[in-house]
Design a protein around this motif. Sequence first.
Motif, PDB file in Angstrom:
ATOM      1  N   SER A  72       2.297 -64.025 -29.278  1.00 22.90           N
ATOM      2  CA  SER A  72       1.732 -63.071 -30.021  1.00 22.90           C
ATOM      3  C   SER A  72       2.440 -62.019 -30.639  1.00 22.90           C
ATOM      4  O   SER A  72       2.257 -61.522 -31.759  1.00 22.90           O
ATOM      5  N   LEU A  73       3.588 -61.705 -29.964  1.00 19.19           N
ATOM      6  CA  LEU A  73       4.182 -60.568 -30.542  1.00 19.19           C
ATOM      7  C   LEU A  73       5.118 -61.080 -31.876  1.00 19.19           C
ATOM      8  O   LEU A  73       5.204 -60.345 -32.664  1.00 19.19           O
ATOM      9  N   ILE A  74       5.372 -62.488 -31.827  1.00 18.08           N
ATOM     10  CA  ILE A  74       6.214 -62.880 -32.955  1.00 18.08           C
ATOM     11  C   ILE A  74       5.135 -62.908 -34.173  1.00 18.08           C
ATOM     12  O   ILE A  74       5.568 -62.584 -35.229  1.00 18.08           O
ATOM     13  N   PHE A  75       3.828 -63.302 -33.719  1.00 15.68           N
ATOM     14  CA  PHE A  75       2.970 -63.325 -34.866  1.00 15.68           C
ATOM     15  C   PHE A  75       2.542 -61.893 -35.712  1.00 15.68           C
ATOM     16  O   PHE A  75       2.416 -61.757 -36.479  1.00 15.68           O
ATOM     17  N   ALA A  76       2.669 -61.105 -34.454  1.00 17.06           N
ATOM     18  CA  ALA A  76       2.478 -59.549 -34.957  1.00 17.06           C
ATOM     19  C   ALA A  76       3.656 -58.935 -35.730  1.00 17.06           C
ATOM     20  O   ALA A  76       3.658 -58.334 -36.908  1.00 17.06           O
ATOM     21  N   GLN A  77       4.867 -59.517 -35.386  1.00 18.05           N
ATOM     22  CA  GLN A  77       5.971 -59.303 -36.297  1.00 18.05           C
ATOM     23  C   GLN A  77       5.650 -59.660 -37.673  1.00 18.05           C
ATOM     24  O   GLN A  77       6.019 -59.025 -38.828  1.00 18.05           O
ATOM     25  N   ALA A  78       5.415 -61.091 -37.909  1.00 18.93           N
ATOM     26  CA  ALA A  78       5.175 -61.639 -39.206  1.00 18.93           C
ATOM     27  C   ALA A  78       4.071 -60.850 -39.980  1.00 18.93           C
ATOM     28  O   ALA A  78       4.490 -60.791 -41.019  1.00 18.93           O
ATOM     29  N   MET A  79       2.992 -60.208 -39.260  1.00 18.28           N
ATOM     30  CA  MET A  79       2.135 -59.783 -39.832  1.00 18.28           C
ATOM     31  C   MET A  79       2.470 -58.287 -40.654  1.00 18.28           C
ATOM     32  O   MET A  79       2.154 -57.925 -41.412  1.00 18.28           O
ATOM     33  N   LEU A  80       3.344 -57.694 -39.638  1.00 19.36           N
ATOM     34  CA  LEU A  80       4.054 -56.362 -40.202  1.00 19.36           C
ATOM     35  C   LEU A  80       5.010 -56.835 -41.374  1.00 19.36           C
ATOM     36  O   LEU A  80       4.710 -56.025 -42.189  1.00 19.36           O
ATOM     37  N   PHE A  81       5.425 -57.804 -41.290  1.00 16.17           N
ATOM     38  CA  PHE A  81       6.187 -58.058 -42.699  1.00 16.17           C
ATOM     39  C   PHE A  81       5.192 -58.398 -43.942  1.00 16.17           C
ATOM     40  O   PHE A  81       5.591 -58.109 -45.160  1.00 16.17           O
ATOM     41  N   GLY A  82       4.099 -59.053 -43.475  1.00 14.42           N
ATOM     42  CA  GLY A  82       3.116 -59.319 -44.471  1.00 14.42           C
ATOM     43  C   GLY A  82       2.559 -58.001 -45.002  1.00 14.42           C
ATOM     44  O   GLY A  82       2.294 -57.798 -46.149  1.00 14.42           O
ATOM     45  N   LEU A  83       2.422 -56.924 -44.204  1.00  7.40           N
ATOM     46  CA  LEU A  83       1.840 -55.609 -44.359  1.00  7.40           C
ATOM     47  C   LEU A  83       2.888 -54.947 -45.794  1.00  7.40           C
ATOM     48  O   LEU A  83       2.715 -54.346 -46.669  1.00  7.40           O
ATOM     49  N   MET A  84       4.251 -55.322 -45.425  1.00  2.00           N
ATOM     50  CA  MET A  84       5.235 -54.830 -46.126  1.00  2.00           C
ATOM     51  C   MET A  84       5.419 -55.245 -47.163  1.00  2.00           C
ATOM     52  O   MET A  84       5.424 -54.836 -48.408  1.00  2.00           O
ATOM     53  N   MET A  85       5.120 -56.925 -47.541  1.00  2.00           N
ATOM     54  CA  MET A  85       4.944 -57.526 -48.825  1.00  2.00           C
ATOM     55  C   MET A  85       3.926 -56.898 -49.541  1.00  2.00           C
ATOM     56  O   MET A  85       4.038 -56.588 -50.793  1.00  2.00           O
ATOM     57  N   LEU A  86       2.509 -56.579 -49.096  1.00  2.00           N
ATOM     58  CA  LEU A  86       1.332 -55.955 -49.837  1.00  2.00           C
ATOM     59  C   LEU A  86       2.054 -54.483 -50.326  1.00  2.00           C
ATOM     60  O   LEU A  86       1.686 -54.319 -51.375  1.00  2.00           O
ATOM     61  N   GLY A  87       2.914 -53.869 -49.534  1.00  2.00           N
ATOM     62  CA  GLY A  87       3.220 -52.511 -49.805  1.00  2.00           C
ATOM     63  C   GLY A  87       4.077 -52.592 -51.260  1.00  2.00           C
ATOM     64  O   GLY A  87       3.931 -51.672 -52.264  1.00  2.00           O
ATOM     65  N   ILE A  88       4.980 -53.590 -51.144  1.00  2.00           N
ATOM     66  CA  ILE A  88       5.914 -53.950 -52.223  1.00  2.00           C
ATOM     67  C   ILE A  88       5.104 -54.510 -53.508  1.00  2.00           C
ATOM     68  O   ILE A  88       5.475 -54.031 -54.709  1.00  2.00           O
ATOM     69  N   MET A  89       4.039 -55.275 -53.248  1.00  2.00           N
ATOM     70  CA  MET A  89       3.318 -55.713 -54.429  1.00  2.00           C
ATOM     71  C   MET A  89       2.535 -54.401 -55.240  1.00  2.00           C
ATOM     72  O   MET A  89       2.524 -54.405 -56.291  1.00  2.00           O
ATOM     73  N   THR A  90       2.097 -53.541 -54.326  1.00  2.00           N
ATOM     74  CA  THR A  90       1.287 -52.361 -54.571  1.00  2.00           C
ATOM     75  C   THR A  90       2.389 -51.403 -55.635  1.00  2.00           C
ATOM     76  O   THR A  90       2.108 -51.105 -56.610  1.00  2.00           O
ATOM     77  N   LEU A  91       3.544 -51.182 -55.068  1.00  2.00           N
ATOM     78  CA  LEU A  91       4.638 -50.662 -55.677  1.00  2.00           C
ATOM     79  C   LEU A  91       5.052 -51.054 -57.314  1.00  2.00           C
ATOM     80  O   LEU A  91       5.088 -50.290 -57.938  1.00  2.00           O
ATOM     81  N   ARG A  92       5.184 -52.320 -57.034  1.00  2.00           N
ATOM     82  CA  ARG A  92       5.483 -53.053 -58.277  1.00  2.00           C
ATOM     83  C   ARG A  92       4.288 -52.948 -59.333  1.00  2.00           C
ATOM     84  O   ARG A  92       4.559 -52.607 -60.466  1.00  2.00           O
ATOM     85  N   SER A  93       3.109 -53.076 -58.895  1.00  2.00           N
ATOM     86  CA  SER A  93       1.866 -52.911 -59.724  1.00  2.00           C
ATOM     87  C   SER A  93       2.077 -51.621 -60.427  1.00  2.00           C
ATOM     88  O   SER A  93       1.773 -51.338 -61.556  1.00  2.00           O
ATOM     89  N   GLN A  94       2.174 -50.472 -59.542  1.00  2.00           N
ATOM     90  CA  GLN A  94       2.001 -49.286 -60.138  1.00  2.00           C
ATOM     91  C   GLN A  94       3.138 -48.927 -61.093  1.00  2.00           C
ATOM     92  O   GLN A  94       2.989 -48.091 -61.850  1.00  2.00           O
ATOM     93  N   ALA A  95       4.596 -49.513 -60.529  1.00  2.00           N
ATOM     94  CA  ALA A  95       5.535 -48.944 -61.615  1.00  2.00           C
ATOM     95  C   ALA A  95       5.556 -49.701 -62.689  1.00  2.00           C
ATOM     96  O   ALA A  95       6.022 -49.310 -63.711  1.00  2.00           O
ATOM     97  N   LEU A  96       4.932 -50.915 -63.203  1.00  2.00           N
ATOM     98  CA  LEU A  96       4.748 -51.693 -64.030  1.00  2.00           C
ATOM     99  C   LEU A  96       3.410 -51.042 -64.903  1.00  2.00           C
ATOM    100  O   LEU A  96       3.398 -51.634 -66.183  1.00  2.00           O
ATOM    101  N   ALA A  97       2.544 -50.211 -64.353  1.00  2.00           N
ATOM    102  CA  ALA A  97       1.390 -49.718 -65.157  1.00  2.00           C
ATOM    103  C   ALA A  97       2.034 -48.851 -66.369  1.00  2.00           C
ATOM    104  O   ALA A  97       2.976 -48.019 -66.119  1.00  2.00           O
ATOM    105  N   PRO A  98       1.558 -48.753 -67.548  1.00  2.00           N
ATOM    106  CA  PRO A  98       1.642 -47.666 -68.532  1.00  2.00           C
ATOM    107  C   PRO A  98       1.987 -46.252 -68.480  1.00  2.00           C
ATOM    108  O   PRO A  98       2.608 -45.743 -68.874  1.00  2.00           O
TER     109      PRO A  98
END
Length: 417
Positions: A151-177
């Motif tokens: 369960s803890l290993i799964f939780a670690q993977a989910m935290l990385f998944g949340l980091m990925m979503l944060g990076i995707m949001t930053l990319r989208s914001q940075a590429l906006a006009p």
Amino acid sequence: MATTAPPPLDTRFVSLDLIRGIAVMGILLMNIVAFAMPHGAYGNPYAFGGTGPADLAVWATNFVIADGKMRGLFSVLFGASMLLVMERAQAKGDNPLLTHLSRMTWLLLFGAIHAYAIWFGDILMLYAVVGMVACIFRGMAAHRLLALGLSLIFAQAMLFGLMMLGIMTLRSQALAPDASADIVNAWADLLAQMGPMPPDEAARDLATYRGGYAGILGVRLGEEFWMPLKANGFSIIETLGLMLCGMAGLKSGFLTGEWERADYRRLLRIGYSIGLPAMVILAGLLLASGFGPVAQVGLGWALKTLFNPFVILGHASLVILWLKASPESRLGARIAAAGRMAFSNYLGTSLVCTTLFYGYGFGLYGEMSRAPLYLVVLAVWILMLLWSKPWLDRFRYGPLEWLWRSLARRELQKIRR
């Protein structure tokens, strides 16, 4: 999994030593890049170190069989050994918790010396801190330890998944006009950290580590002071989960080789049939993506964390099957000896490799591409196998194991046989 009775005090489990030996040797498959090249090359072959077919093939092979797997095996064995030490302390009438905390306190000090005086990529501090927490769960049944660990290993993977979503949001914001300068700069900084190194940064890193010891120590204690702690911080939850799995493996008899061969063969098939194809797919997707930040975190961190336990299970099952099939193997005996001296071999590897690559030694830092580095790995493996068994034929412990044991017990231990 059924829980077994505590082992006799004088029992030496060769399976634990053999798996630990494979792990301490295998860790160098990944660490060699961090010894020999700028930091970004560890996770991104395009960052530094060559992008020829041989270099990328070596990266992909290590990603599939070693990246996170050997460290995972080491963490599993650390959890098992930690529990074994505590059980034996209790059986002898010592306080198991005080015995354990003394060992972890000294290990934390050893790790700090390693990280700041020898090499930034230390894992001992992480093990010491997480080990202090893991002991809380030592009374749990094997199946509960396994469930909590996974369960803890799964939780670690989910935290990385949340980091990925944060990076995707930053990319989208940075590429906006209408992106703000702060957002654009934040995205540019992230690309610089996770992509090919900017020429000026690469030149500065090369100059530092090709220089003298004083300059390297100054960087470690200055601008890179928090690097070991940050790197370890990303793996705390996963490491705790793996240690708990190791405790479950000891209690159930899996790691001590007490199960039937058919059980190990079944787990080997399950682990490899799920884990290896997944790792091959992830490696291919990463290469195709060009190692952008989203791909690195999503594929190389989150999904890899999810599938690593399957490959670790396969590796452990394969090693135990080898031991059962060839209990008198000379090679196995030498690898097991390297595992009994894992502490000495781990720190010894750092001393050898930093001397080879850093400027106060032979100054080969940044001079070799990725593929040829594995000739160095082979040479270090040979050194481990050549010295570990002869040493243990004469002495009870490896030199650093003896020192650690003596400090933790507050008296010099008998070392000669």
